[in-house]
Design a protein around this motif. Structure first.
Motif, short mmCIF file in Angstrom:
data_model
loop_
_atom_site.label_atom_id
_atom_site.label_comp_id
_atom_site.label_asym_id
_atom_site.label_seq_id
_atom_site.Cartn_x
_atom_site.Cartn_y
_atom_site.Cartn_z
N LEU A 1 -2.05 13.69 5.43
CA LEU A 1 -1.91 13.79 6.88
C LEU A 1 -0.78 12.90 7.39
O LEU A 1 -0.01 13.29 8.27
CB LEU A 1 -3.23 13.42 7.56
N SER A 2 -0.67 11.70 6.83
CA SER A 2 0.42 10.81 7.23
C SER A 2 1.77 11.40 6.88
O SER A 2 2.73 11.33 7.66
CB SER A 2 0.25 9.44 6.58
N ASP B 1 -7.18 18.15 12.18
CA ASP B 1 -7.40 17.76 10.79
C ASP B 1 -7.73 16.27 10.70
O ASP B 1 -8.55 15.86 9.87
CB ASP B 1 -6.16 18.07 9.95
N ARG B 2 -7.08 15.46 11.54
CA ARG B 2 -7.42 14.02 11.54
C ARG B 2 -8.86 13.82 12.01
O ARG B 2 -9.59 12.97 11.47
CB ARG B 2 -6.45 13.27 12.45
N ARG B 3 -9.27 14.57 13.01
CA ARG B 3 -10.65 14.46 13.49
C ARG B 3 -11.63 14.92 12.43
O ARG B 3 -12.73 14.36 12.29
CB ARG B 3 -10.81 15.27 14.77
N TRP C 1 -6.30 12.35 1.11
CA TRP C 1 -6.30 13.15 2.34
C TRP C 1 -5.55 12.41 3.44
O TRP C 1 -4.73 13.00 4.15
CB TRP C 1 -7.75 13.42 2.74
N HIS C 2 -5.83 11.11 3.60
CA HIS C 2 -5.11 10.30 4.58
C HIS C 2 -3.61 10.36 4.31
O HIS C 2 -2.80 10.50 5.23
CB HIS C 2 -5.59 8.84 4.51
N LEU D 1 -11.16 14.68 9.19
CA LEU D 1 -11.23 13.59 8.22
C LEU D 1 -12.13 12.47 8.74
O LEU D 1 -12.95 11.92 7.99
CB LEU D 1 -9.84 13.06 7.94
N GLN D 2 -11.99 12.15 10.01
CA GLN D 2 -12.86 11.12 10.59
C GLN D 2 -14.32 11.53 10.53
O GLN D 2 -15.20 10.70 10.27
CB GLN D 2 -12.44 10.85 12.04
N LEU E 1 -3.90 17.08 14.64
CA LEU E 1 -4.90 16.24 15.30
C LEU E 1 -6.31 16.68 14.93
O LEU E 1 -7.18 15.83 14.66
CB LEU E 1 -4.71 16.31 16.82
#
Length: 250
Positions: free
Chosen positions: A213-214, A96-98, A209-210, A100-101, A94
């Motif tokens: 993460l997926s 890491d997703r933030r 990167w997306h 990336l955002q 989570l």
């Protein structure tokens, strides 16, 4: 089902492993202890096979060290410790997703650097910028040597002076480093950003990167399913063992 007898080579072949790897996994606690024949050879069961399936599925989800720790905790009966490790790994995903955002948000705000003759608002020095980014000043100097940031020098003091564009580059470098990119991968991206003043050079990197993460998220689902199957089989095997012990005592 739990009474099936398997040789080390049987487990190894199913996953393209060596028999030595199977022995190493048992020694590391990834697999529960093997039984032994009267002549001392290891024997495994469907419980070991499911443990191996769980571990193999957990590795791409959590990494080899964490997957090892999860299985070791389960096999010593510390399931709560294993679940905590999984929770921490989900929290990292989570984060890491933030991250990336945050990178994408920062890129949306990119603007071409101001010409050298224009005033440079918001200049800062190496110490304050390092504290703002949560890194050491030595890291900023290392990034400068790698071409990630290009601060000018104050003509009177010789100190590094970071313009608004330099701060932007340092912030992007920090975010990309957190995303797992190497300095030699980041430098050409930032060079293109400086020259192009836009998002195009980073679009492919962000898509990759997306995708990573997926893939990790999907792997976590698969790993959780295999681990749950292993936990259920362990409980069933233990119940069978206890029933067998009770019957023998009678």
């Amino acid at each position: 089902m739990s009474g099936e007898r398997l040789r080390p080579v049987d487990l190894a072949r199913r996953h393209g492993l060596s028999t030595q790897a199977i022995r190493n996994y048992e020694q590391a606690g990834i697999l529960p202890p093997a039984g032994r024949t009267s002549t001392g050879y290891r024997t495994y069961t469907s419980l070991h096979a499911q443990a191996l399936r769980a571990f193999v599925a957990l590795v791409p989800a959590h990494g080899h060290p964490t997957a090892t720790s999860i299985m070791e905790a389960v096999n010593r009966g510390a399931t709560e410790d294993a679940l905590k490790l999984i929770d921490e790994s989900h929290a990292q995903l989570l984060e890491d997703r933030r991250t990336l955002q945050a990178v994408e948000s920062a890129l949306r705000d990119l603007a071409p650097p101001e010409p050298p003759s224009a005033p440079e608002p918001g200049v800062t020095f190496v110490g304050p910028l390092a504290r703002k980014l949560g890194i050491r000043p030595a890291t900023l100097r290392k990034w400068e040597r790698a071409g990630l940031v290009q601060p000018r020098r104050d003509p009177h003091t010789g100190y590094r002076v970071y313009s608004a564009a330099d701060v932007r580059d340092a912030r992007l470098a920090r975010q990309l480093r957190r995303g797992g990119y190497l300095l030699e991968q980041i430098a050409p991206l930032l060079a293109q950003v400086r020259s192009a003043g836009g998002l195009a050079p980073l679009e492919a990197a962000l898509r990759e990167w997306h995708g990573r993460l997926s893939a990790r998220g999907r792997s976590m689902l698969g790993g959780a399913a295999e681990l749950d199957a292993y936990l259920r089989l362990r409980a069933l095997t233990e119940a069978e063992r206890q029933d067998g012990g009770a019957a023998t005592a009678e």
